[in-house]
Design an enzyme around this catalytic site. Structure first.
Site, PDB file in Angstrom:
ATOM      1  N   GLU A 149      -8.153  16.336   5.924  1.00  0.00           N
ATOM      2  CA  GLU A 149      -9.151  17.497   6.621  1.00  0.00           C
ATOM      3  C   GLU A 149      -8.368  18.307   7.921  1.00  0.00           C
ATOM      4  OE1 GLU A 149     -13.220  16.204   6.832  1.00  0.00           O
ATOM      5  OE2 GLU A 149     -13.303  16.959   4.772  1.00  0.00           O
ATOM      6  N   ASP A 201      -1.263  -1.088   6.008  1.00  0.00           N
ATOM      7  CA  ASP A 201      -1.630  -0.691   7.313  1.00  0.00           C
ATOM      8  C   ASP A 201      -3.251  -0.292   7.599  1.00  0.00           C
ATOM      9  OD1 ASP A 201      -1.400   2.962   7.654  1.00  0.00           O
ATOM     10  OD2 ASP A 201      -1.767   1.889   5.848  1.00  0.00           O
ATOM     11  N   ASP A 242       0.851  -1.140   0.024  1.00  0.00           N
ATOM     12  CA  ASP A 242       0.038  -0.041   0.152  1.00  0.00           C
ATOM     13  C   ASP A 242       0.862   1.262  -0.078  1.00  0.00           C
ATOM     14  OD1 ASP A 242      -2.191   1.616   0.435  1.00  0.00           O
ATOM     15  OD2 ASP A 242      -1.934   1.538   2.511  1.00  0.00           O
TER      16      ASP A 242
END
Length: 1066
Positions: A521, A804, A412
């Site tokens: 965010e 993860d 990933d």
């Protein structure tokens, strides 16, 4: 209490009984479920129950259905729902022994030994003492059953602990007894899937932690049903006539569709329910207390539906040893047939054939499985105790050798190669760009352009234009999000809204933290705080920003459109308190926003530039709405939200009517920093011959940039970006273009990948496997797992997946070896993996050192244990052939048991401490790892060499003893068995490459045990003979002849054809 009759025509449906007895978590049911503690005498069943109906009901798989749940009225529900019990046990008291025995004897090796051991109950087939066959088999089974029993008891205790947790339930009388779940229950840890009705928080919302459900550590905001939150008292929940309509149970934990209806008012109140109104089981309330009505229980809960049984992984080494075991069995049968043939098939030859099969059964050693399992446990312990990779956990102890056989690593990106720590780096307004070194300019613009109560002098036109654009952009970033500021006092329970005027409210920076479902965010809101516009308060209906001058700007939240992976954007409609202006703000990925914003000539180019710098980009836009426009939208939007069918499509269509010709405000760039030592680790893996594929959900440009910056793609390598394809013809042309490239990395999007796999699966995988590196962007979790399975199907190589987050679990479970990192996205990947590490850089040592040692040691151990069986079988064959092919055992009773255990077990098992290369050397020269993937340590070639060694040594030991024996047969046994033990101890010494002090202790201990036991073996040995010099010199000569040539061959081989690792060591 009147009995309730069960009617057959209703499929023996059981009605719910009222009970005030305490209820545990596993007794929480949806409305029509009978309580498990209901006295049986209160049920009257008609004697005319239709048996066929019952059989049909039992066999039929229950279909999941939508349901209507009434508040406080269980009698209105006609369906029967599952008990809310957790059950992770594999067996019960009755099935434990048969179940464990089946799991053991479904394997060829154990079934073979069971058949051999059972044959000894037949007098005509009996070869020796029963315990020589049953003792080893019984030991193996006992160890397995004890291990399974311990695991089963642990599972049972965990289930009992979870199922016996008590939860209060509100009843009509207002007491808190424990009953079925349609009644309303205050919770901290959620025991079943519920709709959120009321909370102690005055805001009408609360935070929940979902890390046990989806692996994400960020808190999620959940909102009550407005109708029930407004009720004056808790008891009013029973006085209203209301129900919840819930869709049928499904897998998706991020979506829900339902309606709440209150009928006893005019007009009836209808509220749409979404994921924000749900409390799924396995989540924990982080603030306040909640009261909800249960809609799904037991097997129908989201957490249970998403619990998939991971496949039972079997290592390649185990499969290779299994093949060799079958080859040995074939050799055993052939040898037995030869013996019977040499007898001339005289008499009951079939019985003699079976006796020979039993006689040569030691060719396949029963201790092979035990030694390998104990070795795997030892390797796991060594990995977890390695101080250089602290925090590493081995969760699957059966496949440590796989770490030494890997050819593909699928990783990933976010949180694995990168830290998942977002830092705001760039703001682009189209004509001007601001970086880290010019943020102070933005701050000064915000200070001067923020509205204040005093009139400001007019500024130059150009300056004013830039200032207003910056202020609009920063304000949009500060408003368009799902971030909530949390203050310490509120977390600790004092969650009442601050009293007093806005100016008096305590919005101090010291104890403020931000909570959101995305670190992007939080990074954006922290940045707006750093330039002067601070988010200080947020509830369900309003946002408050603090200006540099300390003024509080209040905005009322009219609508929120959350981010989804399909829309790739989120939006918010706010009304400014001071002016009453309504504004629609939206931010999202460039691919989603490009068609929404007004025409511009810079967005696409700047997105590409930022992506090449490794930044995650977000496009921010706004649209001003009139009151009439908003009212028209609100009516259409609310109507769409109440739809039962195709709700998502109708809601999306309503929102899209607003998403037209929006004003482009800015482009933001956030950096996700690389993990520590990612570059040297990837370079190490690449030099070791491991091909690395990066599978990410991020955009193509960002993924390409991270691939370059992390050195996944080396500097001198070309990158071929696979063009977007949508049909077979385009895929064919692009594959031909890619075929002409040589030694270049491939970058492909998930959509193009899907098209290629649909039409040209084999061709694509063949081409991709030739690439030094592959980057797949915009990949869904299911696509990640699909790629892993493709590599397994089309190549004979072993795959490893590392991630993860919860979105990596399917990939980790599909791979031959799954590694999870404990990251900011939670522990879901770590818990689902076979190996858990704390940092990506630890994978280098895990593979190069522990993978190498585990594979080399298991290969040596497995072959030596088989050699130990083959050598004694060779001696038996020589003995039988000399004595007229008689099926009489050479060694009986304790000699056979002792040979496989106390006399040779410890030195042989000490091979798990052997190493051919020091850890520092293995990390310095990763090229050594390439040899492991070829499987040369355990192959038919090495196995054949051990077979020849066994035949040579077995023949020498037996013929030597027969040539040198005196008059009595007992002397043959004494000489040959003693020489056999000494030979095995010397062969262990020959096999060892690096001595450990425990190896020396094991050798001396085993030799001491044998010499000490000679005093008690008068049944087999002539004690007066074995103490003579004749015995000693005969044993020494035989042992020397059997071992010395092998030592000479080993010396010559190391001198004239040394292995690569020995060159480095010297």
């Amino acid at each position: 209490m009147e009995p309730i009759v069960c009617v057959c025509s209703a499929c023996a449906r059981l009605a719910q009984l009222l009970s005030n007895a305490p209820v545990t978590v596993h007794e929480i049911h949806t409305q029509a479920q009978v309580l498990s503690n209901t006295p049986t005498e209160n049920l009257l069943i008609q004697p005319t129950i239709c048996c066929e109906c019952l059989v049909h009901t039992c066999r039929r798989k229950k279909e999941l259905k939508a349901r209507t749940v009434w508040l406080g009225h269980p009698e209105k529900c006609e369906e029967k729902y599952p008990k809310n019990a957790i059950k992770n046990q594999k067996y019960n008291i009755v099935t434990f022994v048969p179940g464990v025995l089946y799991q053991q004897f479904k394997f060829f090796l154990n079934l073979y030994f069971l058949v051999v051991a059972c044959s000894q109950f037949v007098p005509s087939l009996k070869i020796g003492y029963l315990y020589t066959y049953w003792a080893p088999l019984g030991f193996v089974l006992a160890v397995t059953m004890v291990r399974e029993a311990v695991d089963e008891v642990r599972r049972c205790r965990r289930d009992k602990e979870m199922n016996s947790q008590l939860y209060s339930k509100l009843t009509v009388r207002g007491d808190h007894s424990m009953t079925h779940p349609d009644d309303i229950i205050p919770y901290t840890q959620i025991p079943a899937d519920m709709i959120f009705l009321r909370t102690s928080e005055k805001t009408g919302s609360c935070f929940i932690r979902t890390d046990q459900l989806d692996g994400e550590t960020d808190w999620k905001l959940r909102i009550t049903v407005a109708c029930t939150q407004r009720l004056p008292a808790l008891g009013d929940l029973f006085s209203i006539s209301a129900y919840v309509y819930a869709q049928k149970p499904q897998l998706d934990i991020h979506s829900f569709e339902g309606n709440f209806t209150r009928e006893d008012c005019d007009p009836p109140i209808h509220e749409s329910l979404s994921i924000e109104n749900t409390l799924w089981a396995s989540t924990v309330v982080a603030s306040g207390t909640v009261i909800g009505v249960v809609i799904y229980t037991g097997k129908e809960m989201r957490s249970v539906l998403n619990t998939s049984q991971s496949k039972n992984k079997v290592g390649l080494l185990d499969l290779e040893l299994n093949r060799l075991t079958k080859a040995l069995f074939l050799a055993q049968v052939v040898l037995s047939v030869v013996m019977v043939a040499l007898q001339g098939f005289l008499g009951p030859w079939f019985r003699n054939l079976f006796r020979f099969v039993v006689l040569f059964s030691y060719i396949i050693p029963i201790s092979l499985r035990v030694n390998l399992d104990m070795g795997k446990s030892a390797y796991g312990w060594m990995i977890m105790k390695d101080e250089n990779i602290p925090g590493t956990v081995v969760r699957t102890s059966t496949i440590p050798e796989e770490l030494g056989r890997l050819a593909y690593l699928l990783t990933d990106k976010t949180g694995t190669l990168t830290q998942n720590e977002m830092v705001f780096k760039r703001l682009h307004l189209g004509t001007v760009s601001y970086g880290m070194d010019t943020m102070d300019e933005i701050q000064s613009h915000i200070i001067h352009s923020t509205p204040s109560r005093k009139p400001q002098p007019p500024a130059p036109k150009v300056r004013k234009s830039v200032s207003s654009r910056i202020h609009e952009a920063v304000k949009a970033i500060a408003l368009c999000h799902n971030v909530t500021p949390v203050y310490e006092s509120r977390v600790n329970g004092a969650s009442a809204e601050p009293e007093g005027t806005e100016a008096d409210q305590d919005f101090s920076d010291d104890n403020r933290t931000y909570q959101a479902s995305s670190p992007d965010e939080v990074a954006l809101v922290r940045w707006t705080e750093s330039v002067g516009l601070t988010l200080v308060n947020r509830d369900l209906t309003s946002l408050q920003l603090k200006t540099p001058a300390g003024h509080i700007l209040t905005y009322y939240i009219l609508q929120i459109f959350p981010f989804t992976s399909e829309s790739k954007r989120m939006g918010i409609i706010v009304r400014e308190e001071a002016t009453g202006d309504i504004t629609f703000y939206m931010k999202g990925a460039d691919v989603a926003m490009a068609s929404i914003v007004q025409y511009n000539d810079w967005l696409e180019e700047e997105c590409g530039n930022m992506a090449r710098e490794g930044l995650r980009t977000l496009v921010v836009a706004k649209k001003s709405l009139t009151e009439e426009q908003y009212q028209d939208f609100e009516s259409r939007y609310n109507q769409a939200k109440l739809s039962i069918h195709d709700r998502a499509l109708k809601v999306a269509a309503a929102v899209e009517s607003l998403e037209r010709e929006m004003e482009l405000l800015c482009l933001t760039g956030v950096e996700d920093q690389l993990q520590a030592d990612v570059r040297p680790t990837l370079e190490l893996l690449r030099n070791a011959g491991i091909k690395i594929w990066m599978l990410t959900g991020d955009k193509l440009e960002t993924a390409t940039c991270i691939a370059k910056s992390s050195h996944l793609v080396s500097r001198n390598q070309d990158i071929h970006v696979f063009k977007p394809v949508s049909n077979r013809g385009e895929a064919h042309l692009e594959l031909n273009a890619f075929r002409r490239k040589h030694d270049c990395a491939l970058v492909i999007s998930g959509d193009s990948l899907e098209v290629c796999l649909r039409y040209y699966e084999h061709e694509f995988v063949e081409l991709a496997c030739q690439c030094p590196a592959v980057v797949c962007c915009r990949c869904s979790p299911t696509q990640k797992a699909q790629i892993v399975r493709l590599l397994q199907q089309h190549t004979d190589n072993r795959t490893c997946a590392i991630g993860d987050g919860g979105n990596d679990v399917s990939m980790i479970q599909a791979a031959d070896c799954g590694i999870g990192i404990e990251g900011k996205e939670g522990k879901q990947a770590s818990l689902a993996a076979d190996f858990s590490i704390t940092q990506f850089k630890h994978i280098g040592r895990l593979l190069m050192v522990h993978g190498r040692n585990s594979y080399k040691r298991s290969a040596a151990l497995g072959q030596f244990v088989m050699h130990r069986g083959m050598i004694i079988s060779t001696m038996q064959a020589v003995f039988s052939s000399i004595f007229y092919f008689a099926s009489v055992p050479l060694y009986q009773g304790f000699l056979m048991v002792g040979y496989a255990t106390i006399y040779t077990m410890f030195p042989v098992f000490s091979l798990v401490l052997d190493q051919d290369v020091k850890p520092e050397m293995a990390l310095l020269y990763p090229e050594l790892y390439k040899d492991l993937t070829k499987g040369r340590s355990l192959s038919f070639k090495t196995f054949l060499i051990w077979v020849l060694i066994s035949i040579y040594q077995g023949g020498i030991l037996m013929y030597g003893a027969l040539v040198l024996f005196d008059q009595e047969f007992v002397h043959v046994v004494a000489i040959s068995f003693t020489a056999l033990i000494l030979t095995e101890l010397l062969m262990v010494a020959l096999t060892v490459r690096t001595w450990h002090w425990l190896m020396v202790v094991a050798e001396l201990f085993s030799l001491g045990c044998y010499l000490a036991s000679l005093a008690f073996l008068n049944e087999y040995f002539d004690l007066s003979f074995i103490t003579t010099r004749v015995f000693l010199w005969k044993v020494c000569v035989i042992t020397l002849v059997s071992c010395l040539p092998l030592y000479i061959i080993k010396y010559l081989k190391r001198k004239f054809s040394p292995p690569s690792y020995s060159k480095l060591s010297s």
